[in-house]
Design a protein around this motif. Structure first.
Motif, PDB file in Angstrom:
ATOM      1  N   LYS A 227     -76.359  -2.017  40.734  1.00  0.00           N
ATOM      2  CA  LYS A 227     -77.221  -2.258  41.882  1.00  0.00           C
ATOM      3  C   LYS A 227     -77.358  -0.983  42.703  1.00  0.00           C
ATOM      4  CE  LYS A 227     -75.723  -7.092  42.216  1.00  0.00           C
ATOM      5  NZ  LYS A 227     -75.110  -8.130  43.093  1.00  0.00           N
ATOM      6  N   GLU A 228     -78.359  -0.965  43.549  1.00  0.00           N
ATOM      7  CA  GLU A 228     -78.588   0.216  44.381  1.00  0.00           C
ATOM      8  C   GLU A 228     -77.410   0.445  45.322  1.00  0.00           C
ATOM      9  OE1 GLU A 228     -82.151   2.092  47.203  1.00  0.00           O
ATOM     10  OE2 GLU A 228     -82.324   0.073  46.347  1.00  0.00           O
ATOM     11  N   SER A 229     -76.756  -0.624  45.741  1.00  0.00           N
ATOM     12  CA  SER A 229     -75.622  -0.501  46.661  1.00  0.00           C
ATOM     13  C   SER A 229     -74.348  -0.036  45.964  1.00  0.00           C
ATOM     14  CB  SER A 229     -75.353  -1.852  47.338  1.00  0.00           C
ATOM     15  OG  SER A 229     -75.092  -2.859  46.367  1.00  0.00           O
ATOM     16  N   ASP A 230     -74.391   0.152  44.629  1.00  0.00           N
ATOM     17  CA  ASP A 230     -73.207   0.587  43.891  1.00  0.00           C
ATOM     18  C   ASP A 230     -73.030   2.099  43.920  1.00  0.00           C
ATOM     19  OD1 ASP A 230     -72.649  -2.022  43.219  1.00  0.00           O
ATOM     20  OD2 ASP A 230     -73.597  -1.920  41.244  1.00  0.00           O
ATOM     21  N   ARG A 231     -73.971   2.823  44.509  1.00  0.00           N
ATOM     22  CA  ARG A 231     -73.828   4.278  44.547  1.00  0.00           C
ATOM     23  C   ARG A 231     -72.691   4.660  45.486  1.00  0.00           C
ATOM     24  NH1 ARG A 231     -79.089   4.159  47.082  1.00  0.00           N
ATOM     25  NH2 ARG A 231     -79.902   5.156  45.198  1.00  0.00           N
ATOM     26  N   GLY A 232     -71.868   5.624  45.023  1.00  0.00           N
ATOM     27  CA  GLY A 232     -70.718   6.043  45.810  1.00  0.00           C
ATOM     28  C   GLY A 232     -69.639   6.639  44.922  1.00  0.00           C
ATOM     29  N   ARG A 233     -68.399   6.700  45.418  1.00  0.00           N
ATOM     30  CA  ARG A 233     -67.268   7.288  44.690  1.00  0.00           C
ATOM     31  C   ARG A 233     -66.349   6.197  44.159  1.00  0.00           C
ATOM     32  NH1 ARG A 233     -66.898  10.189  49.382  1.00  0.00           N
ATOM     33  NH2 ARG A 233     -64.851   9.260  49.786  1.00  0.00           N
ATOM     34  N   TYR A 234     -65.981   6.337  42.879  1.00  0.00           N
ATOM     35  CA  TYR A 234     -65.055   5.418  42.219  1.00  0.00           C
ATOM     36  C   TYR A 234     -63.798   6.204  41.855  1.00  0.00           C
ATOM     37  CZ  TYR A 234     -68.983   2.178  41.839  1.00  0.00           C
ATOM     38  OH  TYR A 234     -70.045   1.335  42.117  1.00  0.00           O
ATOM     39  N   THR A 235     -62.656   5.732  42.364  1.00  0.00           N
ATOM     40  CA  THR A 235     -61.387   6.420  42.130  1.00  0.00           C
ATOM     41  C   THR A 235     -60.465   5.545  41.293  1.00  0.00           C
ATOM     42  OG1 THR A 235     -61.563   7.589  44.242  1.00  0.00           O
ATOM     43  CG2 THR A 235     -59.392   7.513  43.207  1.00  0.00           C
ATOM     44  N   CYS A 236     -60.005   6.145  40.183  1.00  0.00           N
ATOM     45  CA  CYS A 236     -59.081   5.454  39.275  1.00  0.00           C
ATOM     46  C   CYS A 236     -57.673   5.988  39.503  1.00  0.00           C
ATOM     47  CB  CYS A 236     -59.520   5.689  37.835  1.00  0.00           C
ATOM     48  SG  CYS A 236     -58.259   5.290  36.599  1.00  0.00           S
ATOM     49  N   SER A 237     -56.707   5.090  39.566  1.00  0.00           N
ATOM     50  CA  SER A 237     -55.298   5.477  39.716  1.00  0.00           C
ATOM     51  C   SER A 237     -54.493   4.818  38.599  1.00  0.00           C
ATOM     52  CB  SER A 237     -54.749   5.047  41.080  1.00  0.00           C
ATOM     53  OG  SER A 237     -55.465   5.671  42.126  1.00  0.00           O
ATOM     54  N   ILE A 238     -53.891   5.655  37.756  1.00  0.00           N
ATOM     55  CA  ILE A 238     -53.020   5.158  36.678  1.00  0.00           C
ATOM     56  C   ILE A 238     -51.572   5.441  37.078  1.00  0.00           C
ATOM     57  CG2 ILE A 238     -52.359   5.401  34.264  1.00  0.00           C
ATOM     58  CD1 ILE A 238     -55.180   6.132  33.587  1.00  0.00           C
ATOM     59  N   HIS A 239     -50.789   4.392  37.128  1.00  0.00           N
ATOM     60  CA  HIS A 239     -49.384   4.522  37.523  1.00  0.00           C
ATOM     61  C   HIS A 239     -48.499   4.443  36.281  1.00  0.00           C
ATOM     62  CE1 HIS A 239     -50.560   3.903  41.751  1.00  0.00           C
ATOM     63  NE2 HIS A 239     -51.390   2.988  41.266  1.00  0.00           N
ATOM     64  N   LEU A 240     -47.615   5.448  36.139  1.00  0.00           N
ATOM     65  CA  LEU A 240     -46.598   5.454  35.086  1.00  0.00           C
ATOM     66  C   LEU A 240     -45.237   5.562  35.770  1.00  0.00           C
ATOM     67  CD1 LEU A 240     -49.255   7.096  33.863  1.00  0.00           C
ATOM     68  CD2 LEU A 240     -47.760   7.350  31.914  1.00  0.00           C
ATOM     69  N   GLY A 241     -44.713   4.437  36.159  1.00  0.00           N
ATOM     70  CA  GLY A 241     -43.464   4.445  36.913  1.00  0.00           C
ATOM     71  C   GLY A 241     -43.683   5.109  38.252  1.00  0.00           C
ATOM     72  N   ASN A 242     -42.978   6.221  38.492  1.00  0.00           N
ATOM     73  CA  ASN A 242     -43.128   6.933  39.757  1.00  0.00           C
ATOM     74  C   ASN A 242     -44.214   8.006  39.696  1.00  0.00           C
ATOM     75  OD1 ASN A 242     -41.796   8.554  37.975  1.00  0.00           O
ATOM     76  ND2 ASN A 242     -40.279   9.325  39.436  1.00  0.00           N
TER      77      ASN A 242
END
Length: 378
Positions: A227-242
């Motif tokens: 959608k048009e409102s989906d424009r922006g920044r997407y941040t992925c965080s992968i956690h491996l323990g600490n």
């Protein structure tokens, strides 16, 4: 006795210095992209409880290239060296013989072989493990899609550490710098099910799916029905323990232009704009007003040409007559003389013929004496 002890110790010290007692594990390969992070594992498995006293990480860019220090650990102190400063750190548990290294913000020049060396307390054996690192061009940090399309947002954490597994994944969205972040998707591998936003997954409900292989630390997602409102920044965080690996992708959304087909309905006059209609009417009116003027100009031009042609023809004929006036007189005289000769010879004819030249545009002169004499004969 002292000499005998010296002879026994020298080969041991020589073997240690030359690395003859090294335990080398087969090298592994790892492929990352420029700007990503790479986790290179280095764990020494032993049943004996021996403390690690030294860890060295070396780098070589080629077969004949000189080795350079990446990081060394000694006496509970970890020190990055050279161009790797501020980009590497030990992330393993030294107490458990784990000297794993995390390399961040990978560059093209980082491609090569990384060798880990672990030395244990009261042990002549040196444990070595090599990792061959391949570096690929940087993955685009910005994506552009059209409204209604689907797009994949990649997020992979490369690692050779077998004991480091993904424990959690978070995807967050922000429409601007000062905008509040929204949860796109949360995933806990132990549960094997995605856990969504607390309020019915928000506006990403039923449009986001985890498509990466989580067993390989791949947390890529697929966003459907953009959608048009989906424009922006997407941040992925992968956690491996600490450990936490983050990656941000900026999404640009383009609105598709409607495609219209030309139909008879589209050509109706009422769809024309006000300015277009005024221009068309003006052109028609000017054409009607100028048409009689054009016709009159054409007729006058034609008449002028015809008059000029006639005048030229008359003048040409008059010039011809003036240039040869004697021809008319001598022709008449010659005819009369022929008739008199015939009468003197007694050969009278019933018909007499007098020939005169005919000029289309010139009348015979009434005062011509030669013509009067000819009329008297008849």
């Amino acid at each position: 006795m002292f000499c005998l002890l010296k002879l026994i110790l020298m080969p041991v010290l020589l073997d240690y210095s030359l690395g003859l007692n090294d335990l080398i594990v087969s090298s592994l390969e790892l492929t990352v992209r420029v700007g990503d992070s790479a986790l290179m594992g280095c764990v020494f498995q032993t049943t004996e409880e021996k403390r690690v006293i030294k860890v060295d990480w070396m780098f070589s860019s080629g077969d004949r290239a000189k080795d350079e220090y990446v990081l060394y650990y000694y006496a509970n102190l970890s020190v990055p060296v050279g161009r790797f400063q501020n980009r590497v750190r030990l992330v393993g548990d030294i107490l458990h013989n784990d000297g794993s290294l995390l390399l961040q913000d990978v560059k093209e020049a980082d491609q090569g072989t990384y060798t880990c060396e672990i030395r244990l307390e009261k042990e002549s054996l040196v444990f070595k493990k090599a990792v061959l690192l391949h570096v690929l061009p940087e993955e685009p940090k910005e994506l552009t899609v059209h409204v209604g399309d689907s797009t994949q947002l990649g997020c992979v954490f490369q690692s050779t550490a077998e004991d480091k597994h993904m424990t959690k994944v978070d995807w967050m969205f922000s429409s601007g710098e000062n905008a509040k972040e929204e949860v796109v998707l949360s995933y806990y591998p132990k549960l094997r099910v995605p856990v969504g936003y607390s309020q019915n997954w928000g506006r990403f409900q039923n449009r986001v799916a985890l498509v990466g292989d989580t067993s390989r630390n791949d947390a890529s997602i697929m966003l459907q029905g953009v959608k048009e409102s989906d424009r922006g920044r997407y941040t992925c965080s992968i956690h491996l323990g600490n450990l936490t690996f983050k990656k941000t992708t900026t999404l640009h959304v383009i609105v598709k232009e409607p495609q219209t087909m030309v139909t008879p309905v589209a050509l109706r006059p009422e769809i024309l704009g006000g300015n277009q209609l005024v221009i068309i009417v003006g052109i028609v009116c000017v054409t009607i007003l100028l048409l009689p003027v054009l016709i009159l100009i054409v007729k006058r031009t034609h008449r002028s040409k015809s008059s000029a042609t006639s005048t030229t023809l008359v003048k040409s004929l008059e010039n011809i007559k003036k240039a040869d006036p004697e021809k008319h007189v001598y022709s008449s005289v010659a005819t009369r003389m022929l008739i008199e000769d015939e009468e003197s010879n007694g050969k009278a004819e019933a018909t007499y013929m007098t020939m005169h030249p005919v000029w289309p545009s010139v009348k015979s002169a009434p005062n011509n004496p030669l013509e009067k004499s000819q009329l008297g004969e008849f």
